[in-house]
Design a protein around this motif. Structure first.
Motif, mmCIF file in Angstrom:
data_model
loop_
_atom_site.group_PDB
_atom_site.id
_atom_site.type_symbol
_atom_site.label_atom_id
_atom_site.label_comp_id
_atom_site.label_asym_id
_atom_site.label_seq_id
_atom_site.Cartn_x
_atom_site.Cartn_y
_atom_site.Cartn_z
ATOM 1 N N VAL A 4 -17.740 25.246 -74.019
ATOM 2 C CA VAL A 4 -16.402 25.589 -73.556
ATOM 3 C C VAL A 4 -16.080 27.041 -73.869
ATOM 4 N N LEU A 5 -15.427 27.692 -72.924
ATOM 5 C CA LEU A 5 -14.863 29.016 -73.137
ATOM 6 C C LEU A 5 -13.400 28.819 -73.515
ATOM 7 N N THR A 6 -13.028 29.258 -74.688
ATOM 8 C CA THR A 6 -11.652 29.136 -75.149
ATOM 9 C C THR A 6 -10.959 30.487 -75.041
ATOM 10 N N VAL A 7 -9.814 30.499 -74.380
ATOM 11 C CA VAL A 7 -9.073 31.744 -74.154
ATOM 12 C C VAL A 7 -7.732 31.659 -74.873
ATOM 13 N N LEU A 8 -7.423 32.697 -75.640
ATOM 14 C CA LEU A 8 -6.140 32.812 -76.322
ATOM 15 C C LEU A 8 -5.350 33.930 -75.639
ATOM 16 N N ILE A 87 -15.010 32.465 -77.898
ATOM 17 C CA ILE A 87 -13.553 32.542 -77.867
ATOM 18 C C ILE A 87 -13.156 33.929 -77.403
ATOM 19 N N LEU A 88 -12.284 33.991 -76.412
ATOM 20 C CA LEU A 88 -11.762 35.259 -75.910
ATOM 21 C C LEU A 88 -10.313 35.372 -76.364
ATOM 22 N N VAL A 107 -16.414 35.252 -81.484
ATOM 23 C CA VAL A 107 -15.127 35.718 -80.962
ATOM 24 C C VAL A 107 -15.329 37.052 -80.250
ATOM 25 N N VAL A 108 -14.766 37.143 -79.061
ATOM 26 C CA VAL A 108 -14.712 38.404 -78.328
ATOM 27 C C VAL A 108 -13.243 38.767 -78.169
#
Length: 386
Positions: A4-8, A87-88, A107-108
């Protein structure tokens, strides 16, 4: 879900009984992530109580191509972070700088604002001097924390040249990009450029435009004085203003008082894709950008992508875009007289204006919404090892 790509996102969302209210730009970005990322995409967003905003819209989460999870504090979502492939996170949101500490998942960070820009924004805020000094101290403290987070992160995506130059050296995997919502299919074609050239070469009055929030941070307070300066120089022009903000009543009153109301049209907030883009492509010869700070507004690439050159103040972001090619001109910061002189000169030198229009096509080629996100997703895949 280890893939999964998680975006904040930096902009929070609001909840209704069954739907969510989200920033349209955030949804567009998350949707293209979902189309390009080889796995599910999850948005972890904080709850906002503000629901009535001009650039927000209501969505049924069941039909969005990504998951939406509401959180309070980042620590409370550690289990969701841990199961992410990458994580973006928006580093402009100080509350997400702890992501590298909370999770072992890569984390990116995305970064747009430099320390200089933050202090510029603070300097024009309507606040007492003591409050500004206190805020400046806090900003400096957060800057130290931000730089530490960049060193610990797996990757860094810098929006605009100023942010890239300020922070790329802190991270082993930096990426420079220029934000834009303009789809490749919506950008100016060679035929559109030819029509624009022909339009300015006819010698008709210049069609000027501005789009954005009508706030001092965006330099909107310079627009009506600029119209007055142009009128006094005898320049034949019209100025279309797209956007909404706290300065609009004051701007409308000033335009009437100084006698330029017949030259200025306030369109209010309009749909980007259905209204603003067609207007820029068909009805605008030159864009006026009075931004006083160097934030990487997507206005630059979007406007240029529509075949419209920009004349603006020489902030760090605009100067960075001009390094890509001759697609506009800059004048000294805050110099409305210089801005008026520049526009007056282009009104007389239509061949020079036509050359700037040609330059917009060269600069914007390969920098559409899809092109940019494809590079950003490939960068995320590299950061995640996929």
């Amino acid at each position: 879900m280890a893939d999964v790509l998680t975006v904040l996102p930096s902009v929070p969302a609001a909840m209704l009984a069954s739907n969510v209210i989200m920033d349209v730009k955030v949804v567009e970005g998350l949707s293209i992530y979902a189309s390009l990322w080889p796995g599910p995409v999850r948005c972890l967003t904080r709850i906002s109580s503000v629901r009535d905003q001009p650039y927000f819209s209501e969505y049924d989460p069941g039909i969005l191509p990504f998951e939406v999870e509401f959180i309070d504090e980042l620590e409370d979502a550690s289990h969701l972070l841990d199961e992410s492939a990458v994580i973006l996170a928006a580093a402009d949101n100080h509350r997400d700088l702890d992501a590298v500490r909370i999770t072992k998942a890569p984390v990116v960070y995305i970064i747009e604002y430099t320390l200089r820009t933050r202090l510029q924004i603070l300097s024009v805020a309507n606040a007492p001097r003591a409050a500004k000094l206190k805020s400046a101290a806090w900003v400096m403290g957060m800057e130290l924390k931000r730089r530490k987070a960049f060193k610990a992160a797996r990757g860094l995506q810098a929006n605009g040249l100023p942010a890239y130059e300020a922070y790329a050296g802190l991270n082993p995997l930096p990426l420079l990009y220029y934000d834009s919502r303009l789809l490749a299919a919506d950008g100016a074609t060679a035929e559109d450029i030819a029509r624009k050239r022909q339009a300015v070469l006819t010698g008709f009055p210049l069609r000027l435009a501005f789009s954005g929030r009508l706030e001092r941070m965006k330099g909107a307070d310079y627009l009506i004085p600029l119209a007055k300066d142009l009128s006094e120089r005898g320049v034949q022009f019209s100025l279309a203003i797209y956007g909404e903000g706290e300065l609009r009543p004051e701007m409308e009153t000033m335009a009437a008082r100084i006698g330029v109301a017949d030259l200025v049209t306030f369109h209010g907030p309009v749909d980007f894709r259905d209204t603003l883009v067609p207007a820029l492509k068909s009805d605008v010869d030159l864009f006026v950008c009075c931004h006083m700070q160097g934030d990487p507004s997507c206005t630059y690439l979007e406007t240029i992508g529509c075949g419209v050159p920009i004349v603006g103040f020489a902030n760090a972001a605009w100067e960075g875009v001009l390094k890509l090619g001759r697609c506009g001109l800059s004048v000294r910061m805050g110099d409305t007289q210089g801005l008026a002189d520049c526009i007056a000169s282009l009104s007389q030198d239509r061949n020079g204006l036509a050359e700037l229009i040609d330059g917009t096509h060269r600069v914007s080629t390969g920098r559409s919404f899809e092109d940019t996100f494809a590079r950003r997703v490939q960068h995320l895949r590299s950061a995640s090892g996929r």
